[in-house]
Design a protein around this motif. Structure first.
Motif, PDB file in Angstrom:
ATOM      1  N   MET A   1     -16.206  25.195  14.451  1.00 38.51           N
ATOM      2  CA  MET A   1     -15.887  26.472  15.077  1.00 38.51           C
ATOM      3  C   MET A   1     -16.879  26.815  16.190  1.00 38.51           C
ATOM      4  O   MET A   1     -16.833  27.913  16.730  1.00 38.51           O
ATOM      5  N   ASP A   2     -17.766  25.884  16.524  1.00 39.06           N
ATOM      6  CA  ASP A   2     -18.766  26.136  17.557  1.00 39.06           C
ATOM      7  C   ASP A   2     -18.096  26.367  18.912  1.00 39.06           C
ATOM      8  O   ASP A   2     -17.139  25.689  19.280  1.00 39.06           O
ATOM      9  N   TYR A   3     -18.639  27.285  19.665  1.00 37.30           N
ATOM     10  CA  TYR A   3     -18.099  27.663  20.965  1.00 37.30           C
ATOM     11  C   TYR A   3     -18.155  26.517  21.982  1.00 37.30           C
ATOM     12  O   TYR A   3     -17.422  26.540  22.975  1.00 37.30           O
ATOM     13  N   ARG A   4     -18.998  25.508  21.750  1.00 39.24           N
ATOM     14  CA  ARG A   4     -19.149  24.432  22.734  1.00 39.24           C
ATOM     15  C   ARG A   4     -17.833  23.717  23.021  1.00 39.24           C
ATOM     16  O   ARG A   4     -17.652  23.128  24.082  1.00 39.24           O
ATOM     17  N   TYR A   5     -16.880  23.759  22.093  1.00 39.92           N
ATOM     18  CA  TYR A   5     -15.600  23.086  22.297  1.00 39.92           C
ATOM     19  C   TYR A   5     -14.715  23.808  23.304  1.00 39.92           C
ATOM     20  O   TYR A   5     -13.778  23.220  23.836  1.00 39.92           O
ATOM     21  N   ILE A   6     -14.986  25.088  23.532  1.00 42.82           N
ATOM     22  CA  ILE A   6     -14.222  25.858  24.521  1.00 42.82           C
ATOM     23  C   ILE A   6     -15.172  26.539  25.499  1.00 42.82           C
ATOM     24  O   ILE A   6     -14.859  27.597  26.046  1.00 42.82           O
ATOM     25  N   ALA A   7     -16.321  25.932  25.739  1.00 42.62           N
ATOM     26  CA  ALA A   7     -17.345  26.574  26.577  1.00 42.62           C
ATOM     27  C   ALA A   7     -16.908  26.728  28.027  1.00 42.62           C
ATOM     28  O   ALA A   7     -17.537  27.480  28.783  1.00 42.62           O
ATOM     29  N   TRP A   8     -15.820  26.049  28.443  1.00 42.03           N
ATOM     30  CA  TRP A   8     -15.284  26.279  29.784  1.00 42.03           C
ATOM     31  C   TRP A   8     -14.797  27.723  29.941  1.00 42.03           C
ATOM     32  O   TRP A   8     -14.509  28.168  31.052  1.00 42.03           O
ATOM     33  N   ASP A   9     -14.729  28.456  28.828  1.00 41.82           N
ATOM     34  CA  ASP A   9     -14.406  29.884  28.875  1.00 41.82           C
ATOM     35  C   ASP A   9     -15.402  30.669  29.718  1.00 41.82           C
ATOM     36  O   ASP A   9     -15.117  31.815  30.111  1.00 41.82           O
TER      37      ASP A   9
ATOM     38  N   LEU B   1      -6.919  30.493  20.554  1.00 47.24           N
ATOM     39  CA  LEU B   1      -5.838  30.019  19.688  1.00 47.24           C
ATOM     40  C   LEU B   1      -5.946  28.516  19.433  1.00 47.24           C
ATOM     41  O   LEU B   1      -5.770  28.044  18.296  1.00 47.24           O
ATOM     42  N   ILE B   2      -6.246  27.758  20.482  1.00 51.17           N
ATOM     43  CA  ILE B   2      -6.399  26.302  20.324  1.00 51.17           C
ATOM     44  C   ILE B   2      -7.624  25.977  19.480  1.00 51.17           C
ATOM     45  O   ILE B   2      -7.599  25.073  18.641  1.00 51.17           O
ATOM     46  N   HIS B   3      -8.695  26.732  19.689  1.00 50.91           N
ATOM     47  CA  HIS B   3      -9.910  26.542  18.897  1.00 50.91           C
ATOM     48  C   HIS B   3      -9.628  26.797  17.416  1.00 50.91           C
ATOM     49  O   HIS B   3     -10.085  26.041  16.531  1.00 50.91           O
ATOM     50  N   LEU B   4      -8.872  27.838  17.128  1.00 50.78           N
ATOM     51  CA  LEU B   4      -8.505  28.145  15.747  1.00 50.78           C
ATOM     52  C   LEU B   4      -7.621  27.059  15.154  1.00 50.78           C
ATOM     53  O   LEU B   4      -7.767  26.680  13.986  1.00 50.78           O
TER      54      LEU B   4
END
Length: 411
Positions: free
Chosen positions: A357-365, A339-342
């Motif tokens: 939209m790259d996953y690196r911004y939420i890669a702590w997932d 949700l935050i990424h969106l």
């Protein structure tokens, strides 16, 4: 039966072996983001002994900690002519690999909270640590490597403090969150997720627990200490303004129902550009595994196979969300991150979305997903028919990951 310590030793040994081979045949500018701007920032600090202005260089709007650390690494090579900079870059990439070792350690410590066999824990660790995106991120000259490491530390310490309050861990959380903010703004995504999680009791019309309020206070204090940098360095320098109407337009463009609303020719190839940069879920899925890159080698068949394995693994792991308290918490963190990424993507106009939209911004997932993988392994050992093939999928995935990483070219 191998010991718990041996699990960590094997995982780190495999990681070092794979990343060294990968680095040996990978150009300094391949499969990384904004290399020139990142290197330029470090050079300005090392050569002129000052922090650059926000738009003095390609990446100088970023916080300074990552580049300040880099400026002390082979600094003579950094400030010398262009041909000599490669020595500095190689050392920094090795340092990124060390950040990756810390990330593996954090995931390992978290997985100890799930009652699975050491071999199953090792398999989950290896599947995560050999994922191509994991290796790309933790071997590049980019502040994402340090930022993701701090994010994982924040998640781990916040969880420990919720379980058992310790002022020592509280101090470590404060240091990690403050250092993280001074590494990259996107650390705020992780901090917001933790903060929202700490406020979950409000949904029950109850006050947050005392430990949760303390964690919120620590995170708020970190943000307060970060404010001087934001104000004195970047205030008035950014023209990025959130426009609700533009945000709705952006989200309506990129949020599509998977399978039912995919674009024509979107899946002719597995790569994200240019066919998937208007489809958030496709873009985030692909970049969570192979990044934004197009490979010349190995054959595209292997990339497709890796994507399919991850898709099945994601679905099976997601099925575990309701299995226990810790898996529910993992599921909430994953949902919050998306949700935050969106929301972050909504801040950009549709024609400049690109890698936002790259996953690196939420890669702590990778941490909550590893928890779900471990839970699926537990279900697999319990002979639940849905998960009979989970362990073989992870084994095949690890083998394919390593094969891609030691042979990959292009990107």
């Amino acid at each position: 039966m191998i010991s718990s310590r041996t699990v960590l030793e094997i995982a780190i040994t495999v990681w070092i072996f794979v990343v060294l081979i990968y680095l040996a045949h990978t150009s300094i500018s391949h499969r990384t983001h904004d290399f020139s701007g990142q290197w330029e920032y470090s050079k300005i600090i090392a050569k002129e002994h000052r922090f650059p202005l926000p738009y003095e260089g390609g990446q100088t709007y970023n916080p300074p900690l990552y580049y300040l650390i880099n400026s002390f690494i082979a600094s003579r090579s950094l400030i010398s002519d262009e041909a000599d900079k490669i020595v500095h870059v190689h050392y920094v990439r090795f340092l990124s690999a060390i950040y990756g070792v810390v990330a593996i350690l954090i995931i390992y410590l978290f997985l100890k909270r799930i009652d699975i066999s050491p071999l199953s824990r090792l398999l989950v660790l290896l599947f995560t640590a050999t994922t191509p995106k994991f290796v790309f991120l933790f071997s590049s000259y980019n502040n994402d490597s340090l930022a993701v490491m701090f994010s994982l530390i924040i998640l781990f310490l916040a969880y420990k403090l919720c379980e058992n309050w310790s002022w020592r861990n509280a101090v470590f959380l404060f240091i990690a969150s403050t250092a993280g903010l001074y590494t990259k703004y996107t650390i705020m995504f992780c901090i917001i997720s933790v903060a929202v999680f700490c406020l979950k009791n409000l949904l029950k019309w109850q006050l947050p627990q005392k430990e949760h309020l303390r964690i919120l206070g620590i995170l708020l204090l970190s943000i307060v200490l970060f404010f001087p940098w934001m104000w004195f360095h970047n205030h008035g320098k950014s023209n990025k303004i959130f426009n609700p109407a533009e945000a709705v337009k952006t989200l309506s463009t990129v949020v599509k129902i998977p399978v039912l609303q995919y674009s024509r020719h979107e899946w002719d190839e597995p790569w994200v550009h240019p066919t998937k940069n208007r489809d958030y879920f496709s873009f985030a899925f692909v970049t969570s595994i192979i990044g934004e890159y197009k490979f010349k080698k190995p054959h595209v068949f292997f990339t497709w196979l890796i994507l399919w394995i991850h898709l099945v693994v994601y679905f099976l792991a997601f099925y575990e969300i309701s299995a226990s308290k810790i898996t529910r918490q993992a599921g909430v963190l994953i949902l919050l991150s998306l949700l935050i990424h969106l929301f972050n993507a909504a801040c950009f106009k549709t024609h400049v979305l690109g890698s936002n939209m790259d996953y690196r911004y939420i890669a702590w997932d990778w941490l909550p997903w590893s928890v779900l993988y471990a839970s699926a392994m537990l279900s697999s050992s319990g002979n639940r028919w849905r998960f009979w093939g989970f362990k073989p999928l992870l084994i095949i995935g690890v083998v394919l990951h390593i094969y891609l990483l030691v042979t990959v070219k292009g990107g």
